[in-house]
Scaffold this motif. Structure first.
Motif, short mmCIF file in Angstrom:
data_model
loop_
_atom_site.label_atom_id
_atom_site.label_comp_id
_atom_site.label_asym_id
_atom_site.label_seq_id
_atom_site.Cartn_x
_atom_site.Cartn_y
_atom_site.Cartn_z
N GLY A 1 1.10 -1.14 0.22
CA GLY A 1 0.01 -0.32 0.30
C GLY A 1 0.32 0.84 -0.06
N SER A 2 1.66 1.12 0.52
CA SER A 2 2.55 2.54 0.95
C SER A 2 3.35 3.36 -0.86
CB SER A 2 3.98 2.04 1.80
OG SER A 2 4.91 1.14 1.50
N THR A 3 3.30 1.79 -1.58
CA THR A 3 4.33 2.12 -2.53
C THR A 3 3.36 3.42 -3.33
OG1 THR A 3 3.82 0.35 -3.59
CG2 THR A 3 5.29 0.00 -2.42
N GLY A 4 2.04 3.26 -3.81
CA GLY A 4 1.43 3.60 -4.41
C GLY A 4 2.15 5.48 -3.59
N TYR A 5 1.72 5.83 -3.05
CA TYR A 5 2.25 6.88 -2.33
C TYR A 5 3.76 7.59 -2.87
CZ TYR A 5 -2.13 6.43 0.60
OH TYR A 5 -3.26 6.32 1.43
N ALA A 6 4.34 6.82 -3.40
CA ALA A 6 5.96 8.11 -3.61
C ALA A 6 5.38 7.66 -5.19
CB ALA A 6 6.93 7.03 -3.63
N LEU A 7 4.67 6.51 -5.72
CA LEU A 7 4.27 6.89 -7.45
C LEU A 7 3.72 8.73 -7.34
CD1 LEU A 7 4.58 5.82 -10.61
CD2 LEU A 7 2.42 4.75 -9.64
N TYR A 8 2.56 8.40 -6.43
CA TYR A 8 1.83 9.95 -6.54
C TYR A 8 2.58 11.15 -6.90
CZ TYR A 8 -2.72 12.48 -6.23
OH TYR A 8 -3.35 13.81 -6.02
N ILE A 9 3.51 11.06 -5.24
CA ILE A 9 3.77 12.34 -5.29
C ILE A 9 4.85 12.52 -6.22
CG2 ILE A 9 5.55 13.02 -3.67
CD1 ILE A 9 3.97 11.61 -1.27
N GLY A 10 5.91 11.42 -7.00
CA GLY A 10 6.19 11.66 -7.77
C GLY A 10 5.65 12.00 -9.00
N SER A 11 5.09 11.51 -9.36
CA SER A 11 4.22 12.51 -10.03
C SER A 11 4.12 13.49 -10.67
CB SER A 11 2.87 11.70 -11.00
OG SER A 11 1.66 12.27 -10.09
N PHE A 12 4.06 14.57 -9.47
CA PHE A 12 3.83 15.67 -9.26
C PHE A 12 4.77 16.32 -9.35
CE2 PHE A 12 -0.40 14.87 -7.60
CZ PHE A 12 -1.46 16.55 -8.08
N LEU A 13 6.52 15.61 -8.78
CA LEU A 13 7.65 16.36 -9.45
C LEU A 13 7.37 16.36 -11.27
CD1 LEU A 13 10.05 16.89 -9.07
CD2 LEU A 13 10.77 15.04 -8.88
N ALA A 14 6.47 15.09 -11.56
CA ALA A 14 6.99 14.92 -12.69
C ALA A 14 6.46 15.91 -14.22
CB ALA A 14 6.96 13.77 -13.67
N VAL A 15 5.06 16.44 -13.68
CA VAL A 15 4.66 17.29 -14.00
C VAL A 15 5.21 18.93 -13.93
CG1 VAL A 15 2.65 18.21 -12.54
CG2 VAL A 15 1.84 18.03 -15.12
N ASN A 16 5.77 19.12 -13.28
CA ASN A 16 6.27 20.69 -12.92
C ASN A 16 7.34 20.60 -14.07
OD1 ASN A 16 5.92 22.01 -11.31
ND2 ASN A 16 7.21 21.93 -9.73
N ILE A 17 8.26 19.28 -14.54
CA ILE A 17 9.47 19.39 -15.06
C ILE A 17 8.95 19.01 -16.80
CG2 ILE A 17 11.43 18.23 -15.75
CD1 ILE A 17 11.90 17.16 -13.26
#
Length: 522
Positions: free
Chosen positions: A134-150
């Motif tokens: 369950g915890s792995t999904g949170y890292a993916l989600y936060i990483g996606s906002f870093l991706a959209v910022n770039i």
């Protein structure tokens, strides 16, 4: 134990090789571990909770600092806590709320579907594995906002990450809820929930502090890459924490009783257990409206209020005080719900009355602000309210009240669930129902925000649904909450691996006959 002879009574109380004995109620009482293992295996350490319900707040903090290892509470501190800090900024820290609103809508849709069956999955694979996945999904989600910022055109990745997180979050919150409600004794559940919720929200406080520091001098309306990178690193640490947790089989409550060992039957029996839970305890259905609305208010608070009215510096400060208010709200209501000088049913009604009062105080106050602005009156490039604006103080105080209401609502809902059972298997199903209906509501209201539903419509729906949830919960509290949960109420705890439900006397006899010897324990 009427009808037993003196010799039989003496035999019943005789201690076994492992030091366990049978108390006057037929329960197997185990000795507490000693030394460092006592700290590590303490329910407080594993559930981020407290054992002595009567202690004053400074002693709670002192004992928590000494005993708390980074376990269940800190999984949620690092993962959902930082997710909340990100969402609490409004629009996930972005200027345009459309992408984050769509991502949240998809997230809660998959969350609703996954959480309904997450109790069965958690009971099958075990709580530790469920927390890890369950915890792995949170890292993916936060990483996606870093991706959209770039890469600004990566909005589709954020939405896809939201879908994955929804499935992962169903596992994490179901496992968390079942352990948090199973580890304490009945006299401690309010404080355990409250302190867990405080630790969990401390993650949001830390995340909000990072955001505030990063963006205090920012002139933009969105956060920078550094904020997302900091969040991502902390979340990845949280993913590893479940590997350190003690097996629930080794947990002994502070009164000496052992947490019910989780069964691992076939998938067919586990899904059948889901049906049995609903059929034998149908009063849980009356809590579904309360569950449904328990995340509904976030959309108005985060996007229609915080994101709509304030610049990024004020949004960051609002976010910080909001989650700090949650810590105070959860601990205070948790103490009230565990006051042993008051009957449990009376405490349940008192918690209900406090929630109803808070709903009306917060929303009457908020109405006088909401009536003065609309989506059309605040374009995305508008100059928004800053912390030095003379109107800011009263509006941040409202946001603090919103945080208090949220924490009290969630803590009371969990406490009512905990008053219905002590069995981790049944609690996993109940928590799955909670997160499923909560997420269904969240999916609907975030989608409403994405299609630009008028602010006032979202606000009124929030107010009405909160009141409606409490109205439906009242008869359930009256008819179902008892002064004590008996083994006869624990249907799933009496189910064997073939799906047969045993009578309570048979279960007690089985537990007494199968106490582990020293060799078995080693």
């Amino acid at each position: 134990m009427s009808g037993t002879t003196g010799a039989e009574s003496e035999k019943a109380y005789k201690r076994s090789e492992d030091g366990s004995h049978i108390d006057h109620e037929g329960r197997v009482i185990f000795p507490q571990p000693t030394g460092l293992r006592r700290i590590y295996c303490h329910p407080l350490t594993q559930a981020s909770s407290l054992s002595e319900a009567g202690l004053i707040f400074p002693i709670i903090i002192a004992k928590f600092i000494l005993r708390q290892a980074v376990l269940l509470g800190f999984v949620c501190f690092m993962c959902p806590g930082l997710f909340n800090a990100l969402n609490g900024l409004g629009a996930g820290g972005q200027v345009d709320s459309t992408t984050s609103a769509n991502a949240n809508s998809v997230l809660y849709a998959t969350f609703a579907l996954g959480a309904f069956f997450a109790g069965s999955v958690t009971n099958k694979i075990g709580a530790k594995r469920a927390l890890l996945l369950g915890s792995t999904g949170y890292a993916l989600y936060i990483g996606s906002f870093l991706a959209v910022n770039i890469h600004p055109k990566a909005g589709g990745f954020v939405i896809a990450a939201g879908a994955v997180l929804g499935l992962c979050a169903g596992l994490l919150w179901t496992a968390q809820g079942s352990l948090m409600l199973a580890y304490p004794t009945e006299a401690q559940k309010g404080v355990y929930i409250g302190v867990f919720w405080a630790i969990f929200n401390l993650g949001a406080v830390v995340g909000a502090s990072v955001s505030l520091g990063q963006n205090f001098h920012s002139k933009a309306n969105s956060v920078g890459n550094g904020t997302y990178i900091g969040f991502l690193i902390l979340t990845l640490i949280g993913v590893l924490i479940p590997l350190l947790m003690v097996d629930p089989n080794d947990m002994v409550r502070t009164d000496g009783t052992k947490v019910t060992a989780p069964r691992h039957p076939s998938w067919k029996v586990e899904i059948y257990g889901l049906w049995v839970t609903l059929r034998t305890d149908p009063m849980i259905i009356l809590l579904f409206p309360m569950f449904f609305t328990s995340n509904w208010f976030y959309t108005w608070q985060f996007n229609e209020y915080n994101n709509a009215l304030f610049n990024i510096r004020a949004r960051s400060l609002n976010n910080l005080v909001y989650w700090f208010a949650q810590i105070l709200g959860s601990i205070s209501i948790g103490f009230l719900l565990d006051q042993q000088s008051i009957a449990r049913r009376t405490r349940a009604f008192a918690g209900w009355a406090i929630l109803l009062s808070m709903v009306f105080v917060v929303h009457i106050w908020a109405y006088f602000y909401q009536k003065d602005y609309t989506r059309e009156s605040i374009p995305p490039d508008a100059e928004k309210m800053d912390i030095f604006d003379h109107r800011y103080t009263s509006r941040v105080l409202l946001y603090i009240a919103c945080g208090l209401l949220d924490a009290m609502w969630q803590t009371t809902a969990y406490w009512i669930i905990g008053a219905m059972s002590n069995d981790p298997g049944k609690l996993a199903h109940f928590t799955g129902f909670y997160k499923s209906f909560q997420s269904a509501g969240g999916a609907g209201v975030w989608r409403a925000d994405a299609v630009k539903t008028p602010f006032m419509n979202v606000f009124i729906s929030t107010w009405a649904l909160l009141v409606g949830g409490l109205v439906f919960a009242l008869p359930m509290i009256y008819m179902r909450v008892k002064e004590r949960t008996e083994l006869s109420d624990e249907v799933l705890a009496r189910m064997d691996d073939s799906g047969r439900i045993r009578v309570a006397a048979e279960v007690r006899t089985s537990r007494q006959e199968h106490r582990p010897s020293k060799m078995e324990q080693s």
